[in-house]
Design an enzyme around this catalytic site. Structure first.
Site, short mmCIF file in Angstrom:
data_model
loop_
_atom_site.label_atom_id
_atom_site.label_comp_id
_atom_site.label_asym_id
_atom_site.label_seq_id
_atom_site.Cartn_x
_atom_site.Cartn_y
_atom_site.Cartn_z
N LYS A 13 94.18 9.25 14.00
CA LYS A 13 93.25 8.79 12.94
C LYS A 13 91.71 9.21 13.43
CE LYS A 13 94.67 4.86 12.13
NZ LYS A 13 95.81 4.54 12.82
N ARG A 88 94.51 -2.56 6.69
CA ARG A 88 95.63 -2.66 7.48
C ARG A 88 96.66 -3.57 6.73
NH1 ARG A 88 93.54 -0.81 12.35
NH2 ARG A 88 95.29 -0.37 13.88
N ARG A 127 98.12 7.56 27.12
CA ARG A 127 96.71 7.65 26.69
C ARG A 127 95.97 7.00 27.59
NH1 ARG A 127 94.93 6.43 20.64
NH2 ARG A 127 95.58 3.87 21.13
N ARG A 155 93.26 1.51 27.53
CA ARG A 155 93.06 0.45 26.90
C ARG A 155 94.08 -0.73 27.04
NH1 ARG A 155 92.54 2.64 20.36
NH2 ARG A 155 93.96 0.76 20.12
N ARG A 166 102.25 -3.54 18.02
CA ARG A 166 101.30 -2.92 17.29
C ARG A 166 102.18 -2.24 16.08
NH1 ARG A 166 97.88 0.13 21.26
NH2 ARG A 166 97.00 1.19 19.45
P1 ADP Z 1 95.38 1.92 16.72
O1 ADP Z 1 95.16 2.38 15.25
O2 ADP Z 1 95.33 2.91 17.70
O3 ADP Z 1 96.27 0.71 16.68
P2 ADP Z 1 92.45 0.72 16.35
O4 ADP Z 1 91.46 0.95 17.29
O5 ADP Z 1 92.48 0.93 15.05
O6 ADP Z 1 94.10 1.15 17.17
O7 ADP Z 1 92.83 -1.02 16.51
C1 ADP Z 1 93.20 -1.78 17.63
C2 ADP Z 1 93.15 -3.14 17.36
O8 ADP Z 1 92.11 -3.67 16.38
C3 ADP Z 1 94.44 -3.47 16.26
O9 ADP Z 1 95.65 -3.59 17.18
C4 ADP Z 1 94.00 -4.89 15.77
O10 ADP Z 1 94.25 -5.77 16.83
C5 ADP Z 1 92.54 -4.58 15.53
N1 ADP Z 1 92.20 -4.17 14.40
C6 ADP Z 1 91.67 -2.99 13.89
N2 ADP Z 1 91.33 -2.87 12.83
C7 ADP Z 1 92.02 -3.98 12.04
C8 ADP Z 1 92.00 -4.47 10.79
N3 ADP Z 1 91.77 -3.76 9.68
N4 ADP Z 1 92.86 -5.58 10.64
C9 ADP Z 1 93.36 -6.55 11.64
N5 ADP Z 1 93.03 -6.07 12.63
C10 ADP Z 1 92.47 -5.21 13.33
#
Ligand code: ADP
Length: 208
Positions: A13, A88, A127, A155, A166
Site C-alpha cells: 500500500k 481498519r 523488510r 521496524r 497484525r
Molecule cells: P502495515 O499496514 O504494514 O501493518 P501501518 O504502517 O499501516 O503498517 O500500521 C502500523 C501500525 O500502526 C498498526 O499495526 C497499528 O498498530 C497502527 N495503526 C495504523 N493505522 C491504524 C488504524 N487505522 N487503526 C488502528 N491502528 C492503526
C-alpha cells in the site's frame, strides 16, 4: 478524487500510495506514518500509540478517528485524498462515512490490494529501511546496497511475533469492512503479488 487503499500489512500500500500521490497530486494520508511520526516526536498521542503498535495491536478507534478527521480538514486534503491504513475497523469506516456525508463528499474507490498471509510474513520479516533516506529494502528480494547495508533498521512491529498479531487483527477487524464497500459499489480488487509496477498499472486501470 477520494481513494482508500486497503489490504493486509506489507501488501504494498505504501509503495503504491507514493506513486498515486504524485500522479494525481492528492494528499497521501497514512495513519501508520502519522502515528510513527507522533511516536518519534514524543507527543501524548505517540506515547499512547507506542505500546499498541510495537506489539502489532490496533491503536484504539477513538484516537485514530480523531487523528484522521483532523487531518482531512487540512487544505491539501480538500481537493482529494488517498487514505492508506485507514479505515481498519468497522467503527472507523462508519466514522469516515459520516464525516464525508456531512461534508457532501463520497469515496470514489476502495482499492483492495490482496496478498496471501505467507507472502505477508516473508515480506515483513525481511523488510528493512534506511533511516537516512527512508528507502525500503528487503534482505532477499531487494537487498540494500553495500554502502547502506550497515545502517538499515527493522521496524519494531516487523518481528515474527508482531506480524502474527497484525495478521490476526487484519483478518478479524479489517477484512470485515470489505463487504461494506463492496455493497457501495466502490470496491476494486487488485492482485498484490505482481511486481510493484504491474500493481500500479492495474490500479491506474481500475481508477481510470
Ligand atoms: P502495515 O499496514 O504494514 O501493518 P501501518 O504502517 O499501516 O503498517 O500500521 C502500523 C501500525 O500502526 C498498526 O499495526 C497499528 O498498530 C497502527 N495503526 C495504523 N493505522 C491504524 C488504524 N487505522 N487503526 C488502528 N491502528 C492503526
Amino acid at each position: 478524487m477520494h481513494v482508500i487503499l486497503i489490504g493486509p500489512p506489507a501488501s504494498g500500500k505504501g509503495t503504491q500510495a507514493a506513486v498515486l500521490k504524485e500522479r494525481f497530486q492528492i494528499a497521501h494520508i497514512s495513519t501508520g506514518d502519522m502515528l510513527r511520526a507522533a511516536m518519534k516526536a514524543g507527543t501524548p498521542l505517540g506515547k499512547e500509540a507506542e505500546n499498541y503498535m510495537s506489539t502489532g495491536q490496533l491503536v484504539p478507534d477513538e484516537l485514530v478517528i480523531k487523528l484522521v478527521l483532523e487531518r482531512l480538514k487540512q487544505d491539501d486534503a480538500k481537493s482529494g485524498f488517498l487514505l492508506d491504513g485507514f479505515p481498519r475497523t468497522r467503527a472507523q469506516a462508519e466514522a469516515l462515512d459520516e464525516a464525508l456525508n456531512q461534508a457532501g463528499k463520497a469515496i470514489d474507490a476502495v482499492v483492495f490490494v490482496d496478498v496471501p498471509d505467507k507472502t505477508v510474513v516473508e515480506r515483513i520479516t525481511g523488510r528493512r529501511s534506511d533511516p537516512e533516506t527512508g528507502a525500503i529494502y528487503h534482505l532477499q528480494f531487494n537487498p540494500p546496497p553495500p554502502e547502506v547495508a550497515d545502517r538499515v533498521i527493522q521496524r519494531d512491529d516487523d518481528t515474527e511475533g508482531a506480524v502474527k498479531v497484525r495478521l490476526e487483527k487484519y483478518h478479524n477487524e479489517t477484512e470485515p469492512i470489505i463487504p461494506f464497500y463492496r455493497e457501495k459499489g466502490v470496491l476494486k480488487e487488485i492482485n498484490g503479488l505482481d511486481t510493484p509496477a504491474a500493481v500500479t498499472a492495474a490500479i491506474l486501470e481500475v481508477l481510470a
